[in-house]
Design a protein around this motif. Structure first.
Motif, mmCIF file in Angstrom:
data_model
loop_
_atom_site.group_PDB
_atom_site.id
_atom_site.type_symbol
_atom_site.label_atom_id
_atom_site.label_comp_id
_atom_site.label_asym_id
_atom_site.label_seq_id
_atom_site.Cartn_x
_atom_site.Cartn_y
_atom_site.Cartn_z
ATOM 1 N N ILE A 143 15.991 8.691 -7.110
ATOM 2 C CA ILE A 143 17.292 8.104 -7.418
ATOM 3 C C ILE A 143 17.176 6.679 -7.952
ATOM 4 O O ILE A 143 17.812 6.325 -8.943
ATOM 5 N N TYR A 144 16.367 5.862 -7.307
ATOM 6 C CA TYR A 144 16.329 4.449 -7.668
ATOM 7 C C TYR A 144 15.129 4.084 -8.535
ATOM 8 O O TYR A 144 14.985 2.933 -8.930
ATOM 9 N N GLY A 145 14.271 5.045 -8.824
ATOM 10 C CA GLY A 145 13.106 4.766 -9.647
ATOM 11 C C GLY A 145 11.823 4.949 -8.864
ATOM 12 O O GLY A 145 11.776 4.775 -7.639
ATOM 13 N N GLN A 146 10.755 5.303 -9.551
ATOM 14 C CA GLN A 146 9.486 5.634 -8.897
ATOM 15 C C GLN A 146 8.383 4.639 -9.235
ATOM 16 O O GLN A 146 7.253 4.810 -8.803
ATOM 17 N N ASP A 147 8.716 3.587 -9.996
ATOM 18 C CA ASP A 147 7.681 2.596 -10.273
ATOM 19 C C ASP A 147 7.385 1.802 -9.001
ATOM 20 O O ASP A 147 8.217 1.702 -8.082
ATOM 21 N N GLU A 148 6.213 1.222 -8.946
ATOM 22 C CA GLU A 148 5.732 0.601 -7.709
ATOM 23 C C GLU A 148 6.632 -0.535 -7.228
ATOM 24 O O GLU A 148 6.914 -0.650 -6.029
ATOM 25 N N ALA A 176 0.837 -1.208 0.000
ATOM 26 C CA ALA A 176 0.000 0.000 0.000
ATOM 27 C C ALA A 176 0.869 1.254 0.000
ATOM 28 O O ALA A 176 0.588 2.229 -0.709
ATOM 29 N N LEU A 177 1.932 1.233 0.800
ATOM 30 C CA LEU A 177 2.857 2.373 0.832
ATOM 31 C C LEU A 177 3.522 2.570 -0.519
ATOM 32 O O LEU A 177 3.669 3.694 -1.006
ATOM 33 N N ALA A 178 3.977 1.464 -1.129
ATOM 34 C CA ALA A 178 4.645 1.544 -2.428
ATOM 35 C C ALA A 178 3.723 2.146 -3.471
ATOM 36 O O ALA A 178 4.135 2.980 -4.296
ATOM 37 N N GLN A 179 2.456 1.758 -3.445
ATOM 38 C CA GLN A 179 1.492 2.297 -4.404
ATOM 39 C C GLN A 179 1.296 3.790 -4.182
ATOM 40 O O GLN A 179 1.231 4.571 -5.136
ATOM 41 N N LEU A 180 1.216 4.201 -2.911
ATOM 42 C CA LEU A 180 1.030 5.619 -2.607
ATOM 43 C C LEU A 180 2.238 6.435 -3.058
ATOM 44 O O LEU A 180 2.096 7.477 -3.703
ATOM 45 N N VAL A 181 3.457 5.969 -2.745
ATOM 46 C CA VAL A 181 4.674 6.707 -3.099
ATOM 47 C C VAL A 181 4.840 6.774 -4.615
ATOM 48 O O VAL A 181 5.231 7.809 -5.166
ATOM 49 N N ALA A 182 4.544 5.680 -5.314
ATOM 50 C CA ALA A 182 4.668 5.676 -6.766
ATOM 51 C C ALA A 182 3.721 6.676 -7.410
ATOM 52 O O ALA A 182 3.987 7.184 -8.512
ATOM 53 N N ASP A 183 2.635 7.002 -6.726
ATOM 54 C CA ASP A 183 1.636 7.917 -7.273
ATOM 55 C C ASP A 183 1.855 9.362 -6.840
ATOM 56 O O ASP A 183 1.148 10.260 -7.297
ATOM 57 N N LEU A 184 2.843 9.611 -5.961
ATOM 58 C CA LEU A 184 3.054 10.961 -5.439
ATOM 59 C C LEU A 184 3.360 12.002 -6.516
ATOM 60 O O LEU A 184 2.914 13.156 -6.380
ATOM 61 N N PRO A 185 4.109 11.680 -7.587
ATOM 62 C CA PRO A 185 4.327 12.718 -8.614
ATOM 63 C C PRO A 185 3.038 13.203 -9.266
ATOM 64 O O PRO A 185 3.025 14.280 -9.877
#
Length: 304
Positions: free
Chosen positions: A253-258, A201-210
């Protein structure tokens, strides 16, 4: 009877030598060789070529005598002119260093505002700054500071610490997570203790932050507030004092994909920026800091 191909029997041929037949078009004698009706002319060797060979030979002898030419084991002959490429290279480097010393000495101080306002000095220093960046930084950060997997972008407006020249100089001088006693420190801890569903759930939220700010009053937002906001800020805009990168732009830095974000949350990150204090002089570090600070402006100029 088939027609004879013996050159001595051809019209106009000398019966004793067999190769005195004269070509009626060019007026040259032939050699007597015949390939399916094509005869070879007995033309003289061009004098121009002979003279070229003679001059080439004479030139090689002269250069062998005057210039370094003959190997003698681990050394070589210097020639009568006494030339030594190693000595010439060192002399050229020293002349170049001496020529730079006049303006390079200005960068030993840390009055970055005054240096930036001196457009003439910065214009003279720009080629040297580009060379310093190419030799020491481009291997990781890219030739124009565009970054790459594991290496931050330097040509945008997002910084782990301040993008001021003073802060950049400190990062270059001491490094990040380096072995220097004054190094900057930044570490993303592993959250492998967290439930897999929560990490996802956190990964999905962070990936969508942009795409927009954190959505309030959701389980993922609560997880972010409790575990991430203290370093990355309430909206994921980063923390300039903690070295936590912004999560709201496209230069993570390391990528924003989920999947990449999930790996980061699960295993953590501990990147290293080496210290350059023992490799570059203070003037070179300050010059590099000023160059990096204006990389975004230079990138925009190139794009236009």
């Amino acid at each position: 009877m088939p027609e004879s191909t013996d050159p001595r029997e051809l019209p106009g041929a000398d019966p004793h030598t067999g190769n005195r037949k004269v070509d009626p078009v060019t007026g040259y004698e032939t050699t007597g060789h015949d390939w399916g009706g094509i005869t070879e002319l007995n033309t003289a060797f061009p004098k121009l070529v002979i003279w070229a060979l003679v001059l080439t030979f004479l030139y090689s002898v002269i250069t062998w005598i005057l210039l370094p030419a003959w190997p003698t084991g681990r050394d070589y002959t210097r020639g009568l002119l006494g030339l030594d490429q190693g000595v010439e290279a060192v002399k050229g480097f020293r002349d170049l260093a001496a020529g730079r010393q006049d303006w390079m000495s200005h960068f030993t101080g840390e009055n970055f505002a005054a240096l930036q306002s001196d457009t003439g000095l910065m214009a003279a220093a720009l080629p040297a700054a580009e060379r310093l960046f190419a030799d020491n930084c481009a291997a990781c950060h890219g030739v124009s500071g565009q970054g790459g997997p594991g290496f931050p972008v330097l040509s945008d407006g997002y910084w782990m610490w301040s993008g001021d020249p003073e802060a950049i100089a400190e990062t270059i001088r001491f490094g990040i997570n380096s072995d220097h006693p004054d190094t900057r420190f930044a570490k993303m801890p592993a959250f492998d203790w967290m439930e897999r569903s929560d990490r996802s759930a956190l990964a999905q939220l962070v990936a969508d932050l942009p795409n927009g700010p954190v959505k309030r009053h959701s389980p993922a937002a609560a997880l972010f507030a409790n575990n991430c906001a203290s370093c990355h800020g309430e909206n994921g805009s980063g923390g300039l004092e903690t070295g936590a990168p912004s999560l709201t732009d496209g230069s993570v830095i390391y990528g924003q994909d989920e999947q990449t974000v999930l790996n980061t949350i699960t295993h953590g990150r501990h990147g290293v920026m080496p210290s350059w204090a023992d490799r570059l002089s203070d003037a070179q570090i300050n010059l590099l800091a000023l160059y990096v600070a204006q990389l975004s402006e230079l990138s925009n100029e190139v794009a236009q």
